[in-house]
Design an enzyme around this catalytic site. Structure first.
Site, short mmCIF file in Angstrom:
data_model
loop_
_atom_site.label_atom_id
_atom_site.label_comp_id
_atom_site.label_asym_id
_atom_site.label_seq_id
_atom_site.Cartn_x
_atom_site.Cartn_y
_atom_site.Cartn_z
N ASP A 34 0.85 -1.20 0.00
CA ASP A 34 0.00 0.00 0.00
C ASP A 34 0.89 1.25 0.00
O ASP A 34 1.65 1.47 0.95
CB ASP A 34 -0.89 -0.02 1.25
N ASP A 35 0.82 2.05 -1.08
CA ASP A 35 1.56 3.31 -1.18
C ASP A 35 3.06 3.12 -1.30
O ASP A 35 3.84 3.99 -0.89
CB ASP A 35 1.30 4.22 0.03
N CYS A 70 -5.82 4.82 -3.56
CA CYS A 70 -5.99 3.41 -3.21
C CYS A 70 -7.20 2.76 -3.87
O CYS A 70 -7.06 1.79 -4.62
CB CYS A 70 -6.10 3.27 -1.69
N ASP A 304 -0.28 -0.42 -4.99
CA ASP A 304 -1.46 0.22 -5.57
C ASP A 304 -1.21 1.63 -6.07
O ASP A 304 -1.92 2.13 -6.93
CB ASP A 304 -2.65 0.20 -4.59
N ASN A 305 -0.20 2.31 -5.53
CA ASN A 305 0.20 3.64 -6.02
C ASN A 305 1.52 4.01 -5.38
O ASN A 305 1.99 3.35 -4.47
CB ASN A 305 -0.86 4.71 -5.73
#
Length: 565
Positions: A34-35, A70, A304-305
């Site tokens: 995540d991130d 997200c 996701d990013n």
């Protein structure tokens, strides 16, 4: 005679069994962080992942997400669709994040639905979508279709004090590290699942960790790691963006000292959270090896990013179209994937779903329904569509802990470029591998599409002058992370000779940002006012085409062309 007949039947039965085992499709594991960025060396704290996935397989150096947030990005991973088709625009219910509308439409066509129908046993653990488990959308009782073994986090990423939906039943967790630290819980559940799999049935396993998302809570044994590190002082760190869109222009430069201290603290804590993910990768790979499934399993590692920490004086977050927010890691190992190799083709998060289905031997007619394209052929050397393969060899046995393909961090936290004429070159090559195959020909796709819909609220606590000004996510210095006019569509266009980014904002000025990424990889100089009209027309038309595409029409190469050189 009876003995001969019995032996013949035994041979036939054995051949059937062997044949059934031989045609079993490969297993698939997706590890989604995540991130996790690329631009700020987000992969560095994970040496086990580098060894067990990157060095054992292929690293993609041009992997981009469909949206730098997200829920829209995760929805694209699940559906293989761009944002304009799945219509998840932000992290809220009103933005279609895990809403009843999503559940009744796009969720029914996510990739696990197809894999499950094709004989895969499916497992999920961790963060699904930010609004998953909301009472307005079925609560924990809602188990998304396609999952045999479901362990979904209710809400957004946290590390303690959360609820999981386990097969539709609430499982509450507190703040005891041994029992509740979410990354470790996902790790344990994954190992337990692998202990239950059959050698005759393929499986798909998705492990979606909270790391390295806020609140950046590391495991206690890693609290003292990286104490001497600080966020990379990239070329665009703590500078005011020139000729950038409105939200970037509103930042404070130079950033206040307390903001820089916070950025450095965030940087260290983000890395610390990833150490537990690194442990999980090691545990999963070891378990796959122990049960005899490692050689028949594709393992994908991505995020996701991306994320920024001080670039263009934007304190921290994602949501922007610059590469630091849209580029993510992608490493893959598996059957037929050349070890220690690198692919520079443009790939996207929307390509994961059709690639998984391609691995699962699901037909092309189904794959054509996805906006993304399968890149399975890019993974397997026997089908690689390139001829210009170069071998890069290290000239030194030295190594550096802080290097990527082209850059390294010096002792002061500054990023410096590698060159073929200085000592850093050897360090850079040594870190990535003593010998690595680099495949560089643009053929898979020319452009990636990025879409984002800015959010705003009326009341900004602590910033009374911003009330009803269309802003949101503002810090103590009233520097805001989002706004209504931070809404845009972008393409990142790539050929063998050229690399451009073209972004059109939906604001009162119809503001446009254009970058020549070969000449300006840090996106410092907006050439929208100086680029040739032919170039701008082509990029604008390509953006318009991709922004309206669906399914197979998204796979077509650019309809407009001219000599950019």
């Amino acid at each position: 005679m009876a003995t001969v007949l019995l032996m013949s039947m035994f041979v036939i039965f054995a051949n059937i069994v062997v044949g059934a085992i031989a045609v079993k499709p490969p297993n698939i594991v997706l590890i989604l962080t995540d991130d996790q960025d690329v631009a700020l060396f987000g992969q560095y704290p994970m040496p086990k992942t580098k060894q067990l996935i990157a060095d054992a397989g292929m690293t993609f150096t041009n992997m981009f997400v469909s949206s730098p947030l997200c829920c829209p990005s995760r929805s694209s991973i699940l559906t293989g669709q761009f944002v304009h088709n799945h219509m998840v625009t932000n992290n809220s219910q009103s933005g279609n994040c895990s809403s009843t509308s999503w559940q009744s439409s796009a969720e029914k066509k996510t990739f696990p639905v197809y894999l499950q129908a094709n004989g895969y046993k499916t497992f999920f653990a961790g963060k699904y979508l930010n609004e998953y488990g909301s009472p307005q959308a079925g609560g924990v009782a809602h188990v998304p279709p396609g999952w045999d073994d479901w362990n979904g986090l209710v809400g957004n990423s946290v590390y303690y004090n959360y609820t999981l939906s386990v097969q539709g039943q609430a499982e509450s967790h507190g703040d005891n590290y041994q029992q509740d630290y979410l990354t470790d819980v996902i790790h344990r559940k994954a190992v337990n699942f692998l202990n239950s799999v059959s050698s005759r049935k393929p499986f798909f396993m998705m492990l979606s960790t909270p790391a390295c998302h806020q609140p950046f809570t590391s495991a206690p044994q890693y609290l003292q790691n990286f104490t001497d590190r600080r966020a990379p002082r990239t070329k665009h760190f703590n500078i005011h963006g020139k000729d950038k869109h409105w939200l970037v222009e509103k930042t404070i430069t130079p950033m206040p000292n307390d903001t820089i201290e916070l950025i450095d603290d965030f940087f260290r804590n983000r890395w610390r959270t990833l150490l537990s993910v690194d442990d999980m990768v090691e545990g999963v790979v070891n378990k796959l090896k122990a049960i005899g499934e490692l050689n028949n399993t594709y393992i994908f590692f991505t995020s996701d990013n991306g994320y920024h920490l001080g670039q263009f004086s934007l304190p921290y977050d994602k949501r922007q179209f610059y590469d630091f927010d849209i580029q993510v890691p992608l490493m893959v190992r598996g059957p037929g994937v050349k070890t220690n190799s690198t692919c520079q083709e443009l790939v996207m998060s929307v390509d994961l779903a059709p690639t998984f289905l391609n691995i699962g031997k699901i037909g092309q007619s189904t794959l054509d329904n996805f906006d993304g394209m399968t890149f399975l052929n890019l993974l397997t050397t026997s089908h690689f569509p390139y001829s210009d393969v170069k071998e890069i060899k290290s000239t030194s046995n030295n190594s550096s802990p802080d290097v990527t393909d082209s850059y390294f961090i010096d002792d002061q936290g500054f990023v410096k470029e590698c060159s073929s004429w200085d000592a850093a070159r050897a360090l850079c090559v040594s870190w990535h591998a003593a010998k690595r195959t680099v495949r560089h020909t643009i053929g898979f796709r020319e452009s990636v599409l990025i879409e984002y819909f800015g959010e705003h609220v009326n009341d900004i606590p602590g910033c009374p002058s911003y009330e009803n000004q269309g802003l949101s996510q503002c810090d103590t210095h009233c520097v805001c992370r989002d706004s209504w006019n931070n809404t845009y569509g972008c393409i990142r266009y790539e050929t063998q000779q050229n690399s451009y980014k073209y972004c059109a904002l939906q604001d009162t000025d119809n503001f446009v940002e254009v970058y020549d990424l070969r000449a300006d990889p840090y996106e410092l100089i907006n050439i929208a006012k100086t680029a040739s009209p032919d170039l701008l027309t082509k990029l604008s038309q390509d953006l318009a085409d991709l922004s309206m595409c669906a399914g197979e029409t998204c796979h077509k190469k650019s309809s407009s062309s001219f000599n950019i050189n």
